[in-house]
Write an enzyme that holds these catalytic residues in place. Structure first.
Site, PDB file in Angstrom:
ATOM      1  N   ASN A  52      43.222 -18.074   5.446  1.00  0.00           N
ATOM      2  CA  ASN A  52      43.086 -18.086   3.995  1.00  0.00           C
ATOM      3  C   ASN A  52      42.289 -16.837   3.583  1.00  0.00           C
ATOM      4  O   ASN A  52      41.134 -16.666   3.998  1.00  0.00           O
ATOM      5  CB  ASN A  52      42.360 -19.362   3.553  1.00  0.00           C
ATOM      6  N   ARG A 106      33.816  -6.015  -7.620  1.00  0.00           N
ATOM      7  CA  ARG A 106      33.625  -4.628  -8.041  1.00  0.00           C
ATOM      8  C   ARG A 106      34.815  -4.053  -8.786  1.00  0.00           C
ATOM      9  O   ARG A 106      34.749  -2.929  -9.308  1.00  0.00           O
ATOM     10  CB  ARG A 106      33.341  -3.747  -6.806  1.00  0.00           C
ATOM     11  N   HIS A 140      45.125 -19.414  -2.338  1.00  0.00           N
ATOM     12  CA  HIS A 140      44.948 -20.511  -3.295  1.00  0.00           C
ATOM     13  C   HIS A 140      44.640 -19.896  -4.656  1.00  0.00           C
ATOM     14  O   HIS A 140      43.472 -19.776  -5.046  1.00  0.00           O
ATOM     15  CB  HIS A 140      43.811 -21.424  -2.836  1.00  0.00           C
ATOM     16  N   ARG A 156      43.938 -19.645  -8.471  1.00  0.00           N
ATOM     17  CA  ARG A 156      43.447 -20.577  -9.481  1.00  0.00           C
ATOM     18  C   ARG A 156      43.699 -20.016 -10.871  1.00  0.00           C
ATOM     19  O   ARG A 156      43.932 -18.806 -11.026  1.00  0.00           O
ATOM     20  CB  ARG A 156      41.961 -20.853  -9.243  1.00  0.00           C
ATOM     21  N   HIS A 207      39.701 -15.174  -7.692  1.00  0.00           N
ATOM     22  CA  HIS A 207      39.855 -14.515  -6.381  1.00  0.00           C
ATOM     23  C   HIS A 207      41.297 -14.022  -6.258  1.00  0.00           C
ATOM     24  O   HIS A 207      41.587 -12.929  -6.710  1.00  0.00           O
ATOM     25  CB  HIS A 207      39.407 -15.410  -5.226  1.00  0.00           C
ATOM     26  N   GLU A 265      48.531 -22.652  -1.774  1.00  0.00           N
ATOM     27  CA  GLU A 265      47.870 -23.895  -2.157  1.00  0.00           C
ATOM     28  C   GLU A 265      47.562 -23.873  -3.646  1.00  0.00           C
ATOM     29  O   GLU A 265      47.358 -22.813  -4.223  1.00  0.00           O
ATOM     30  CB  GLU A 265      46.531 -24.047  -1.408  1.00  0.00           C
ATOM     31  N   THR A 296      35.665 -25.095  -5.060  1.00  0.00           N
ATOM     32  CA  THR A 296      36.536 -25.189  -3.898  1.00  0.00           C
ATOM     33  C   THR A 296      37.119 -26.592  -3.867  1.00  0.00           C
ATOM     34  O   THR A 296      36.645 -27.477  -4.585  1.00  0.00           O
ATOM     35  CB  THR A 296      35.758 -24.884  -2.595  1.00  0.00           C
ATOM     36  N   HIS A 355      39.594 -27.085   5.705  1.00  0.00           N
ATOM     37  CA  HIS A 355      38.365 -27.121   4.910  1.00  0.00           C
ATOM     38  C   HIS A 355      37.151 -27.272   5.834  1.00  0.00           C
ATOM     39  O   HIS A 355      36.929 -28.309   6.435  1.00  0.00           O
ATOM     40  CB  HIS A 355      38.345 -28.226   3.855  1.00  0.00           C
ATOM     41  N   ASP A 356      36.382 -26.195   5.907  1.00  0.00           N
ATOM     42  CA  ASP A 356      35.139 -26.125   6.678  1.00  0.00           C
ATOM     43  C   ASP A 356      35.336 -26.230   8.186  1.00  0.00           C
ATOM     44  O   ASP A 356      34.381 -26.494   8.926  1.00  0.00           O
ATOM     45  CB  ASP A 356      34.131 -27.186   6.213  1.00  0.00           C
ATOM     46  N   GLY A 367      39.545 -20.234   6.028  1.00  0.00           N
ATOM     47  CA  GLY A 367      39.203 -19.048   5.268  1.00  0.00           C
ATOM     48  C   GLY A 367      37.730 -18.711   5.301  1.00  0.00           C
ATOM     49  O   GLY A 367      37.308 -17.731   5.902  1.00  0.00           O
ATOM     50  N   HIS A 368      36.898 -19.535   4.648  1.00  0.00           N
ATOM     51  CA  HIS A 368      35.491 -19.190   4.442  1.00  0.00           C
ATOM     52  C   HIS A 368      34.770 -18.883   5.752  1.00  0.00           C
ATOM     53  O   HIS A 368      34.121 -17.834   5.891  1.00  0.00           O
ATOM     54  CB  HIS A 368      34.786 -20.329   3.697  1.00  0.00           C
TER      55      HIS A 368
END
Length: 237
Positions: A7, A18, A43, A45, A50, A70, A100, A190-191, A213-214
Site C-alpha cells: 500500500n 510539500r 486507498h 479518499r 494522500h 480500496e 485510517t 491493517h497493522d 503499507g504503514h
C-alpha cells in the site's frame, strides 16, 4: 503462496506535504514491483489527502502486477472503479474523514447494498473483496453477497499480539476456516508488520494476499525499500 501487496498511500502523504512530485508515487510503485512485490494497493479518499484520483489512472497505465483499489463505495469511487477496472476492488466502510480504516462491514445490515455493487464490479471482470472483522455471522453474510474474497481487518490481532499471540490469532484462524468453508478467498491487512506477520502466516497459510503499507514504508526508512520488501516476503514462507 501468499502474495504481498504494498500500500503506497504513505508515499503520497509525504509527497503531498510539500507539493510537487517528490517522492514520485509512480516510481515507488514500479520499484516495489521490481523489488518483488506482487501487487500495489491504493486507498483514495474523497479529500485526496494522500492518493489522488490522477495517481490511480497513472498507476493503472504503468504497473504490471495486481492493482488493488480500496475505498468506500461513494459515487465518485464507483465511477473510478468502472473507469480504471483494477484487478481487485476492496470495499471498506470508511467515513469520509476517517484517518485510517478502523472497522469491517456489517454485512448483514448492508447485504443488499454490497450485493448490488459486487454484481456490478464482477460483471466488469473486477475481483471483489469485502473488509470484515472475524464475527462468523458477518463472514456468512459476506459470502451471501457473492464477493470473491474478504479482507480480514487485522488491527485487533496486531494490538494483542505482544500480550498473547496465541489469543490474538485465535479468532482469525476460526474466521479464516469459516471463510474457506464458504468458498471465499481470504486477504488480510491493517497493522501487519515484520514483528507479527510470520506468526499470522504460519497459522493461516492459505491467506491469498496481505496488503501492508504503514509499517512497510516506515521500515523502509531504516532498511531501504528493496531490503524491506524482501524481509516482508521472507515472513510469508
Amino acid at each position: 503462496m501468499t502474495q504481498l501487496s504494498v500500500n503506497i498511500n504513505k508515499i503520497a502523504t509525504i509527497r503531498n506535504a510539500r507539493g510537487g512530485n517528490v517522492p514520485n508515487v509512480l516510481q515507488v510503485a514500479l520499484d516495489c514491483e521490481k523489488f518483488g512485490a506482487q501487487g500495489i494497493t491504493v486507498h483514495p479518499r474523497p479529500d485526496e489527502r494522500h492518493i489522488k484520483f490522477k495517481d490511480v489512472y497513472d498507476l493503472k497505465a504503468q504497473i504490471n502486477t495486481e492493482f488493488n483499489i480500496e475505498g468506500y463505495p461513494s459515487t465518485d469511487f464507483i465511477e473510478l472503479i468502472k473507469s480504471v477496472k483494477p484487478t481487485q476492488v476492496t470495499l471498506v466502510p470508511d467515513a469520509p474523514d476517517a484517518i485510517t480504516s478502523n472497522a469491517g462491514w456489517d454485512t448483514k445490515t448492508h447485504q443488499s447494498f454490497l450485493s448490488d455493487l459486487i454484481d456490478e464490479f464482477r460483471a466488469m471482470g473486477v475481483r471483489t473483496s469485502i473488509f470484515t472483522g472475524t464475527d462468523p455471522e458477518i463472514i456468512e453474510y459476506a459470502a451471501k453477497t457473492g464477493t470473491d474474497r474478504i479482507e480480514l481487518y487485522t488491527e485487533p490481532y496486531a494490538t494483542f499480539y505482544p500480550k498473547n499471540k496465541e489469543e490474538a490469532i485465535a479468532p482469525f484462524v476460526e474466521a479464516a476456516k469459516i471463510a474457506k468453508k464458504l468458498g471465499l478467498g481470504i486477504n488480510a491487512g491493517h497493522d501487519l508488520s515484520l514483528e507479527n506477520l510470520n506468526f499470522f502466516y504460519k497459522n493461516i497459510p492459505y491467506i491469498e494476499e496481505v496488503s501492508i503499507g504503514h509499517a512497510l514504508i516506515s521500515d523502509a526508512l531504516y532498511l531501504g525499500l528493496e531490503k524491506t520488501i524482501a524481509a516482508y516476503k521472507n515472513c510469508l514462507k
